[in-house]
Design a protein around this motif. Structure first.
Motif, PDB file in Angstrom:
ATOM      1  N   ALA A 244       0.831  -1.208   0.000  1.00 50.81           N
ATOM      2  CA  ALA A 244       0.000   0.000   0.000  1.00 50.81           C
ATOM      3  C   ALA A 244       0.863   1.254   0.000  1.00 50.81           C
ATOM      4  CB  ALA A 244      -0.932  -0.008   1.211  1.00 50.81           C
ATOM      5  N   ARG A 245       1.948   1.208   0.759  1.00 47.36           N
ATOM      6  CA  ARG A 245       2.852   2.362   0.823  1.00 47.36           C
ATOM      7  C   ARG A 245       3.633   2.520  -0.476  1.00 47.36           C
ATOM      8  NH1 ARG A 245       5.600   0.571   4.541  1.00 47.36           N
ATOM      9  NH2 ARG A 245       7.411  -0.151   3.359  1.00 47.36           N
ATOM     10  N   GLY A 249       1.211   5.086  -1.857  1.00 52.53           N
ATOM     11  CA  GLY A 249       1.505   6.096  -0.854  1.00 52.53           C
ATOM     12  C   GLY A 249       0.527   6.122   0.293  1.00 52.53           C
ATOM     13  N   LEU A 250      -0.156   5.014   0.540  1.00 49.26           N
ATOM     14  CA  LEU A 250      -1.128   4.932   1.626  1.00 49.26           C
ATOM     15  C   LEU A 250      -0.471   4.354   2.865  1.00 49.26           C
ATOM     16  CD1 LEU A 250      -4.182   3.525  -0.364  1.00 49.26           C
ATOM     17  CD2 LEU A 250      -3.670   5.910   0.172  1.00 49.26           C
ATOM     18  N   PRO A 288      -4.638   8.030  -2.708  1.00 47.95           N
ATOM     19  CA  PRO A 288      -3.951   7.130  -3.645  1.00 47.95           C
ATOM     20  C   PRO A 288      -3.193   7.880  -4.739  1.00 47.95           C
ATOM     21  CG  PRO A 288      -6.179   6.361  -3.213  1.00 47.95           C
ATOM     22  CD  PRO A 288      -6.075   7.726  -2.597  1.00 47.95           C
ATOM     23  N   LYS A 289      -1.913   7.549  -4.901  1.00 45.78           N
ATOM     24  CA  LYS A 289      -1.064   8.149  -5.920  1.00 45.78           C
ATOM     25  C   LYS A 289      -0.432   7.039  -6.757  1.00 45.78           C
ATOM     26  CE  LYS A 289       0.280  11.833  -2.690  1.00 45.78           C
ATOM     27  NZ  LYS A 289       1.442  12.458  -1.976  1.00 45.78           N
ATOM     28  N   LEU A 297      -1.454   2.496 -13.956  1.00 38.95           N
ATOM     29  CA  LEU A 297      -1.580   3.773 -14.660  1.00 38.95           C
ATOM     30  C   LEU A 297      -2.400   4.796 -13.883  1.00 38.95           C
ATOM     31  CD1 LEU A 297      -2.215   2.545 -18.323  1.00 38.95           C
ATOM     32  CD2 LEU A 297      -0.057   3.177 -17.238  1.00 38.95           C
ATOM     33  N   THR A 298      -3.409   4.340 -13.149  1.00 36.79           N
ATOM     34  CA  THR A 298      -4.259   5.258 -12.401  1.00 36.79           C
ATOM     35  C   THR A 298      -5.033   4.495 -11.337  1.00 36.79           C
ATOM     36  OG1 THR A 298      -5.970   6.966 -12.615  1.00 36.79           O
ATOM     37  CG2 THR A 298      -6.254   4.989 -13.947  1.00 36.79           C
TER      38      THR A 298
END
Length: 333
Positions: A244-245, A249-250, A288-289, A297-298
């Motif tokens: 997740a990280r 980036g979570l 989310p990034k 992609l997204t």
């Protein structure tokens, strides 16, 4: 094999040899007058007549056998007790999920470094029966199984081609082993299952977070999927938190996570069974990034009853089951 450019480091024979100390060590000889091996490689076969080869990155002048198929392995460091330790360390770095059976010395071969030096290489033979597509490859381009008859079509060193054919001639396929499951423990023939972790996040509107996988992804390219990962030498929760990280980036506290669903999956007949664990996080920090654009992609929040058409089948199954309160499902059996 090492994929990094060598800049003064010792005991890395297939990179750019710039260290005077290394050049001197390459000239050292054993008591019989022959140079001692400083590199270890793995001749990996599945007992069904196929051999595992590694397609190396295309970095001419930096990587030995740049852009060609080769054996997995690498150069000895001062911290390695033996060449077997060298090989096991290299495999843990390059392909952490690879677990070999009956590893033993097979031959000492001569190879030529980027700088034209003749380097002795200890080759170990070992058996593995897994699906190469399921491995997490940290160096190089890909891993594939090849039969000896396929080798002439590959960019491959003549020495490696001859080595494989020599081994194949002395080790004909075992049809009984070829019919066995892809991975098993060798004693009770219990099939080993891969473990994957998946993050089920719902926003305040009840929408589920999914990522669109890169078209070139080895698995489910151009398809929507959970944030997911394969466990390495870690617990399932630790893997989930790490993925997740790293991917989005979570920040998630393991105390805020619960197991929501399990999907037992076989993608294709004879493939490695996968136990897909889906965890639901009650709380998290961050938005989310896209941090790994080569994989995703997204990120997008989808209503549970309006999921995209192009979605991994077991992801759809898990979302539906979680909505209905069912803890287990299976696909492909």
């Amino acid at each position: 094999m090492q994929d990094e450019e060598v800049s003064g480091a010792e005991w890395l024979p297939f990179g750019r040899v710039t260290s005077p100390t290394l050049r001197a060590k390459l000239g050292n000889a054993a008591l019989d007058g022959r140079p001692e091996p400083v590199n270890a490689s793995a001749l990996i076969f599945n007992g069904a007549g196929r051999y595992l080869l590694h397609l190396r990155d295309h970095k001419p002048g930096v990587i030995w056998e740049s852009g060609a198929f080769a054996l997995l392995g690498g150069g000895r460091t001062h911290g390695d007790r033996s060449l077997e330790s060298t090989l096991l360390r290299e495999l843990s770095e390059e392909v952490p999920g690879l677990r070999l059976e009956n590893l033993e010395p097979y031959a000492v071969e001569q190879a030529t470094s980027v700088d034209g030096l003749s380097v002795p290489m200890q080759v170990f033979a070992a058996r593995w029966r897994g699906n190469a597509d399921r491995l997490a490859l940290h160096e190089g381009v890909l891993l594939r199984w090849f039969a000896p008859d396929d080798l002439d079509r590959l960019r491959l060193s003549p020495a490696t081609r001859d080595l494989i054919r020599r081994h194949a001639a002395a080790n004909p396929p075992d049809n009984k082993q070829a019919a066995a499951p892809a991975v098993w423990d060798g004693g009770s023939r219990t099939v080993l299952n891969g473990i994957g972790v998946h993050l089920h996040l719902e926003d305040s509107a009840g929408r589920v977070l999914l990522g669109l996988r890169h078209p070139n992804s080895k698995y489910a390219g151009d398809t929507w999927h959970y944030l997911a990962g394969r466990c390495e030498q870690e617990s399932a929760l630790a893997c989930l938190v790490r993925e997740a990280r790293e991917e989005a980036g979570l920040v998630i506290d393991p105390m805020d996570v619960e197991l929501a669903h399990v999907v037992h999956v076989v993608d294709t007949a004879g493939a490695l069974p996968l136990m897909q664990l889906v965890f639901k996080a009650r709380r998290w920090e961050g938005v989310p990034k896209v941090l790994e654009p080569d994989k995703c992609l997204t990120w997008k929040w989808w209503p549970r009853y309006e999921l995209p058409d192009r979605i991994v089948p077991y992801t759809r199954t898990a979302i539906t089951a979680i909505t209905e309160g069912r803890p287990y499902s299976q696909l492909g059996w």
